[in-house]
Design an enzyme around this catalytic site. Sequence first.
Site, PDB file in Angstrom:
ATOM      1  N   ARG A 163       0.839  -1.212   0.000  1.00 61.06           N
ATOM      2  CA  ARG A 163       0.000   0.000   0.000  1.00 61.06           C
ATOM      3  C   ARG A 163       0.874   1.263   0.000  1.00 61.06           C
ATOM      4  NH1 ARG A 163      -2.295  -3.710  -0.859  1.00 61.06           N
ATOM      5  NH2 ARG A 163      -4.223  -4.543   0.016  1.00 61.06           N
ATOM      6  N   SER A 237     -10.434  -0.205   3.967  1.00 59.55           N
ATOM      7  CA  SER A 237      -9.606  -0.388   5.168  1.00 59.55           C
ATOM      8  C   SER A 237      -9.084   0.951   5.648  1.00 59.55           C
ATOM      9  CB  SER A 237      -8.405  -1.279   4.851  1.00 59.55           C
ATOM     10  OG  SER A 237      -8.844  -2.498   4.330  1.00 59.55           O
ATOM     11  N   GLU A 333      -4.153   3.769   6.380  1.00 60.17           N
ATOM     12  CA  GLU A 333      -4.004   3.475   4.942  1.00 60.17           C
ATOM     13  C   GLU A 333      -4.591   4.628   4.132  1.00 60.17           C
ATOM     14  OE1 GLU A 333      -5.135  -0.495   3.456  1.00 60.17           O
ATOM     15  OE2 GLU A 333      -6.018   0.512   1.725  1.00 60.17           O
TER      16      GLU A 333
HETATM   17  C1  LIG Z   1     -15.365  -0.389  -0.173  1.00 61.94           C
HETATM   18  C2  LIG Z   1     -13.910  -0.130  -0.485  1.00 61.94           C
HETATM   19  C3  LIG Z   1     -13.052  -1.191  -0.683  1.00 61.94           C
HETATM   20  C4  LIG Z   1     -11.706  -0.976  -0.972  1.00 61.94           C
HETATM   21  N1  LIG Z   1     -10.899  -2.056  -1.182  1.00 61.94           N
HETATM   22  C5  LIG Z   1      -9.590  -1.880  -1.471  1.00 61.94           C
HETATM   23  C6  LIG Z   1      -8.751  -3.013  -1.722  1.00 61.94           C
HETATM   24  O1  LIG Z   1      -9.181  -4.161  -1.689  1.00 61.94           O
HETATM   25  N2  LIG Z   1      -7.442  -2.770  -1.998  1.00 61.94           N
HETATM   26  C7  LIG Z   1      -6.923  -1.510  -2.071  1.00 61.94           C
HETATM   27  O2  LIG Z   1      -5.724  -1.380  -2.339  1.00 61.94           O
HETATM   28  N3  LIG Z   1      -7.714  -0.426  -1.860  1.00 61.94           N
HETATM   29  C8  LIG Z   1      -9.017  -0.573  -1.567  1.00 61.94           C
HETATM   30  N4  LIG Z   1      -9.819   0.521  -1.336  1.00 61.94           N
HETATM   31  C9  LIG Z   1      -9.237   1.874  -1.388  1.00 61.94           C
HETATM   32  C10 LIG Z   1      -9.414   2.602  -2.736  1.00 61.94           C
HETATM   33  O3  LIG Z   1     -10.418   2.014  -3.492  1.00 61.94           O
HETATM   34  C11 LIG Z   1      -8.111   2.607  -3.552  1.00 61.94           C
HETATM   35  O4  LIG Z   1      -7.075   3.188  -2.817  1.00 61.94           O
HETATM   36  C12 LIG Z   1      -8.269   3.384  -4.870  1.00 61.94           C
HETATM   37  O5  LIG Z   1      -7.143   3.182  -5.684  1.00 61.94           O
HETATM   38  C13 LIG Z   1      -8.493   4.873  -4.648  1.00 61.94           C
HETATM   39  O6  LIG Z   1      -8.849   5.425  -5.897  1.00 61.94           O
HETATM   40  P1  LIG Z   1      -9.531   6.837  -6.007  1.00 61.94           P
HETATM   41  O7  LIG Z   1      -9.572   7.194  -7.462  1.00 61.94           O
HETATM   42  O8  LIG Z   1     -10.821   6.845  -5.308  1.00 61.94           O
HETATM   43  O9  LIG Z   1      -8.446   7.756  -5.271  1.00 61.94           O
HETATM   44  P2  LIG Z   1      -8.702   9.004  -4.325  1.00 61.94           P
HETATM   45  O10 LIG Z   1      -9.293   8.528  -3.053  1.00 61.94           O
HETATM   46  O11 LIG Z   1      -9.400  10.079  -5.040  1.00 61.94           O
HETATM   47  O12 LIG Z   1      -7.198   9.447  -4.070  1.00 61.94           O
HETATM   48  C14 LIG Z   1      -6.327   8.632  -3.320  1.00 61.94           C
HETATM   49  C15 LIG Z   1      -4.926   9.261  -3.365  1.00 61.94           C
HETATM   50  O13 LIG Z   1      -4.435   9.214  -4.690  1.00 61.94           O
HETATM   51  C16 LIG Z   1      -4.130  10.534  -5.176  1.00 61.94           C
HETATM   52  N5  LIG Z   1      -4.525  10.563  -6.585  1.00 61.94           N
HETATM   53  C17 LIG Z   1      -5.721  10.181  -7.115  1.00 61.94           C
HETATM   54  N6  LIG Z   1      -5.691  10.285  -8.461  1.00 61.94           N
HETATM   55  C18 LIG Z   1      -4.448  10.731  -8.785  1.00 61.94           C
HETATM   56  C19 LIG Z   1      -3.805  11.064 -10.009  1.00 61.94           C
HETATM   57  N7  LIG Z   1      -4.419  10.939 -11.199  1.00 61.94           N
HETATM   58  N8  LIG Z   1      -2.527  11.509  -9.965  1.00 61.94           N
HETATM   59  C20 LIG Z   1      -1.876  11.640  -8.784  1.00 61.94           C
HETATM   60  N9  LIG Z   1      -2.443  11.364  -7.594  1.00 61.94           N
HETATM   61  C21 LIG Z   1      -3.711  10.911  -7.590  1.00 61.94           C
HETATM   62  C22 LIG Z   1      -4.939  11.474  -4.303  1.00 61.94           C
HETATM   63  O14 LIG Z   1      -4.338  12.741  -4.249  1.00 61.94           O
HETATM   64  C23 LIG Z   1      -4.900  10.746  -2.963  1.00 61.94           C
HETATM   65  O15 LIG Z   1      -3.698  11.005  -2.312  1.00 61.94           O
HETATM   66  C24 LIG Z   1     -11.189   0.345  -1.053  1.00 61.94           C
HETATM   67  C25 LIG Z   1     -12.068   1.427  -0.861  1.00 61.94           C
HETATM   68  C26 LIG Z   1     -13.413   1.195  -0.589  1.00 61.94           C
HETATM   69  C27 LIG Z   1     -14.337   2.369  -0.410  1.00 61.94           C
END
Ligand SMILES: Cc1cc2nc3c(=O)[nH]c(=O)nc-3n(C[C@H](O)[C@H](O)[C@H](O)COP(=O)(O)OP(=O)(O)OC[C@H]3O[C@@H](n4cnc5c(N)ncnc54)[C@H](O)[C@@H]3O)c2cc1C
Length: 337
Positions: A163, A237, A333
């Site tokens: 992570r 998480s 996380e």
């Molecule tokens: C129900 C649920 C289950 C989940 N299960 C998992 C799992 O099994 N495994 C796992 O690893 N994660 C899991 N996650 C966490 C999440 O889905 C991941 O971390 C996902 O990759 C976040 O994507 P996002 O586009 O929503 O990012 P955001 O939440 O919008 O951003 C997360 C971070 O990334 C940065 N960021 C986003 N886009 C960019 C970009 N284009 N360039 C530079 N920086 C950027 C943001 O600034 C921030 O720091 C889960 C979340 C939920 C709600």
Amino acid sequence: MQIQENISLKKYNTFGIDVKARYFIELKNEEQIEEIFSSEVNPDKRFILGGGSNILFTKNYEGLILKNSIPGINKLTEDSNEVLIEAGAGVIWQDLVNYCVRNNYWGIENLSIIPGTVGAAPIQNIGAYGQELKNMFHSLTGYDLFKKVKKTYIKEDCQFGYRDSIFKNSLKGNFLITSVQLNLSKRPNPILSYQHVKDEIDKRNMKNPTIAQISDIICDIRNNKLPNPSKIGNAGSFFKNPEMSENTFMHLKKDFEDIKGYKTESGNVKISAGWLIEKCGWKGKRKGDVASFEKQALILVNYGNATGKEVLEFAEEVKKSVKEKFGILLIEEINII
Ligand SMILES: Cc1cc2nc3c(=O)[nH]c(=O)nc-3n(C[C@H](O)[C@H](O)[C@H](O)COP(=O)(O)OP(=O)(O)OC[C@H]3O[C@@H](n4cnc5c(N)ncnc54)[C@H](O)[C@@H]3O)c2cc1C
């Protein structure tokens, strides 16, 4: 380029926290980034937002939110074994999984229905059910927001860990990812190391499961266990699973016989943060609209109108009790803003 002002971020974060952004731009192409560089719209404070599924907003954001919605999935190269796929950072991760499953491109099926966008996947090296992004990651392209230059990072540059990546550390907030390139296998390559997945395959009497069957199994397991953010606010998480030396783990096991550990690639032992939290009595516990989810203690949920501050206070209490009982400091996380 449309700049919105003082808009609510409630629908832009899966925790459903109602805070405001001073400025908000939705990026749909790279030209807009060049436009931002050469325009007045360049406040000191800015935040790159994907799907908002790994974020807890604790207050109004007094800067510029750059919501990444850059689209597109393209095949760059292929041979009889492999295919190199490029996806825009704003593509919904599950749309990319669906594309790969439809085309029998193996690699990301175990990462089915992880919420969020493609561009955020490398940030914390998303992982689930025995697979991590780094295993099929090839490279990514984006912009250094300070130097205002376009740059490509290959896998070896990204410092991927559990992570974790360089984008969560020295490049935090400085690098805007616009596209991600993944190397996928055209030959069947099922990853069935995770016991729960193996059990489901046995239960369903599958001898050589297809990519679609594996993806379906992962979706079923996740849908049974995890809260759907469109119904209950959450960001998955809240904490990472702690890792420790084998020695420390054996000491802990003397006091807590039923603690389970899993060997990592580096020889350390990883233990379940959910188990630690559960053992401290938090599973299903609710304070106001914040709770530890009843089916998985590691997920903190917002049952409606919780503020980010309330979620954070709840998380601090959880952390404190785990530290007191086990001597282990949980690390978040999710990104707290
Ligand atoms: C129900 C649920 C289950 C989940 N299960 C998992 C799992 O099994 N495994 C796992 O690893 N994660 C899991 N996650 C966490 C999440 O889905 C991941 O971390 C996902 O990759 C976040 O994507 P996002 O586009 O929503 O990012 P955001 O939440 O919008 O951003 C997360 C971070 O990334 C940065 N960021 C986003 N886009 C960019 C970009 N284009 N360039 C530079 N920086 C950027 C943001 O600034 C921030 O720091 C889960 C979340 C939920 C709600």
